[in-house]
Enzyme design. Sequence first.
Site, PDB file in Angstrom:
ATOM      1  N   HIS A 170       0.798  -1.229   0.000  1.00  0.00           N
ATOM      2  CA  HIS A 170       0.000   0.000   0.000  1.00  0.00           C
ATOM      3  C   HIS A 170       0.838   1.290   0.000  1.00  0.00           C
ATOM      4  O   HIS A 170       0.601   2.206   0.789  1.00  0.00           O
ATOM      5  CB  HIS A 170      -0.956  -0.016   1.187  1.00  0.00           C
ATOM      6  CG  HIS A 170      -1.967  -1.133   1.137  1.00  0.00           C
ATOM      7  ND1 HIS A 170      -2.454  -1.647  -0.041  1.00  0.00           N
ATOM      8  CD2 HIS A 170      -2.573  -1.852   2.138  1.00  0.00           C
ATOM      9  CE1 HIS A 170      -3.324  -2.615   0.224  1.00  0.00           C
ATOM     10  NE2 HIS A 170      -3.413  -2.766   1.528  1.00  0.00           N
TER      11      HIS A 170
ATOM     12  N   HIS B 294      -9.815   1.585   0.765  1.00  0.00           N
ATOM     13  CA  HIS B 294      -9.648   0.391   1.590  1.00  0.00           C
ATOM     14  C   HIS B 294     -10.727   0.298   2.680  1.00  0.00           C
ATOM     15  O   HIS B 294     -10.429  -0.036   3.828  1.00  0.00           O
ATOM     16  CB  HIS B 294      -8.248   0.411   2.204  1.00  0.00           C
ATOM     17  CG  HIS B 294      -7.680  -0.943   2.485  1.00  0.00           C
ATOM     18  ND1 HIS B 294      -8.275  -1.842   3.347  1.00  0.00           N
ATOM     19  CD2 HIS B 294      -6.580  -1.561   2.009  1.00  0.00           C
ATOM     20  CE1 HIS B 294      -7.543  -2.942   3.398  1.00  0.00           C
ATOM     21  NE2 HIS B 294      -6.507  -2.796   2.586  1.00  0.00           N
TER      22      HIS B 294
ATOM     23  N   GLU C 222     -11.403  -4.108  -2.894  1.00  0.00           N
ATOM     24  CA  GLU C 222     -10.536  -3.014  -3.317  1.00  0.00           C
ATOM     25  C   GLU C 222     -10.357  -3.068  -4.826  1.00  0.00           C
ATOM     26  O   GLU C 222      -9.623  -3.918  -5.337  1.00  0.00           O
ATOM     27  CB  GLU C 222      -9.172  -3.156  -2.621  1.00  0.00           C
ATOM     28  CG  GLU C 222      -9.253  -3.193  -1.111  1.00  0.00           C
ATOM     29  CD  GLU C 222      -8.096  -3.980  -0.490  1.00  0.00           C
ATOM     30  OE1 GLU C 222      -6.932  -3.627  -0.728  1.00  0.00           O
ATOM     31  OE2 GLU C 222      -8.359  -4.961   0.231  1.00  0.00           O
TER      32      GLU C 222
HETATM   33  C1  BGC Z   1      -4.184  -6.816   1.756  1.00  0.00           C
HETATM   34  C2  BGC Z   1      -3.998  -7.618   2.994  1.00  0.00           C
HETATM   35  C3  BGC Z   1      -3.532  -6.708   4.074  1.00  0.00           C
HETATM   36  C4  BGC Z   1      -4.531  -5.621   4.247  1.00  0.00           C
HETATM   37  C5  BGC Z   1      -4.023  -4.625   5.228  1.00  0.00           C
HETATM   38  C6  BGC Z   1      -5.213  -5.785   2.017  1.00  0.00           C
HETATM   39  O1  BGC Z   1      -5.392  -4.998   0.890  1.00  0.00           O
HETATM   40  O2  BGC Z   1      -4.551  -7.621   0.668  1.00  0.00           O
HETATM   41  O3  BGC Z   1      -3.068  -8.641   2.802  1.00  0.00           O
HETATM   42  O4  BGC Z   1      -3.328  -7.364   5.270  1.00  0.00           O
HETATM   43  O5  BGC Z   1      -4.763  -4.963   3.045  1.00  0.00           O
HETATM   44  O6  BGC Z   1      -5.008  -4.084   5.929  1.00  0.00           O
END
Ligand code: BGC
Length: 373
Positions: free
Chosen positions: A130, A204, A338
């Site tokens: 991210h 998210h 997402e």
């Molecule tokens: C990911 C997860 C991760 C999470 C974090 C998601 O987008 O795919 O693996 O733990 O984000 O909050």
Amino acid sequence: MRRLLSLLAALASPFFASAAGPGTGPAFEEAPFGKLPDGSAVTRYTLVNKNGVRVSVMTYGGTVTHFEAPDKAGKFADIVLGFDDLKGYLDASPYFGCITGRVANRIANAKFKLDGKEYTVTGGNPHALHGGAKGFDKRLWKAEASMTADGPSVKMTYTSKDGEEGFPGNLATTVTYTLQSDNGLRIDYLATTDKATVVNLTNHSYFNLAGHSGGEILGHTLQLVADQYTPGDATMIPTGKIAPVAGTPFDFTKPTVIGTRLKEAGGDPVGYDLNFVHGTKNAASAKLVATVTEPKSGRVLEVLTTEPGVQFYTGNFLGKEVGKGGTAYKQYHAFCLEAQHFPDSPNRPEFPTTTLKPGEEYRQTTIYRVSAK
Ligand code: BGC
């Protein structure tokens, strides 16, 4: 005009009153939401539509903090996980409701090559997640709210500097949240750069259609318009294959209760955390890719997007968070959908490209639309 609208809305319905309901909007409200350690003020905007649906978004991380929507009996609940105050988000948020970028999802070993040059993203563990150590979710965005023909809207802007978290190019980013009268929260993303770079933005939000304190989401039903997925290795980096979902626990082409085959999905921790491919590559307008239904409340969430993939995540890592109203959020208490380009795209020329060059525009639109039946 703007002040007047806010004032009218404030008189008609106290901030976050559970008495939200039709007749209070469309309007927007603006209120302080605490200060960052450096003293900068964070503002929260609440968009209200004519049906009384309320969505709050704050300038820290461009984060959706509340999404209040009615069930089949007209009873409102807040269907996104989050914290009551800014401190909760600053302390340890697992990306609740935020904008993730400059590159959402994973970049293998936190490295990628662009035009022959290698770049290293911050915070690799070993992969970047991210957008690096201080991604777009941890940045203070500028914001301006307005009433538009499509509904109350808040436009957030953030310019990510050349070299920030290891990415090349000054990236000017705009994310606009609009609450439509059909109860769709539309998110329009736009970015431009002055040097070739990579971009993959998403939101998210963690949803629980029974309400944020509704417990496990394993009884929700999911249908995905996706007959393929990108299998990953044990560390969730795609192998590069695009595989059919048929005959796997990832087949959600028909409405399927999420918990039915969750154990078979594997993973560590066990659960869904995977990118699905729905073939809307470069779609000009947002297409329906996911429908989630919660049987008791009758709430339905539809996800429409222009993006080629969607990460379906069942909150496998949740467990430590104490959220709104003192709610303990445990594993599987929420799901994320997402809408995005595929994980590790900067290292995968065979995937739809995340490269953005000067003179080009990165655009994506995703709509989270709620109803009840
Ligand atoms: C990911 C997860 C991760 C999470 C974090 C998601 O987008 O795919 O693996 O733990 O984000 O909050």
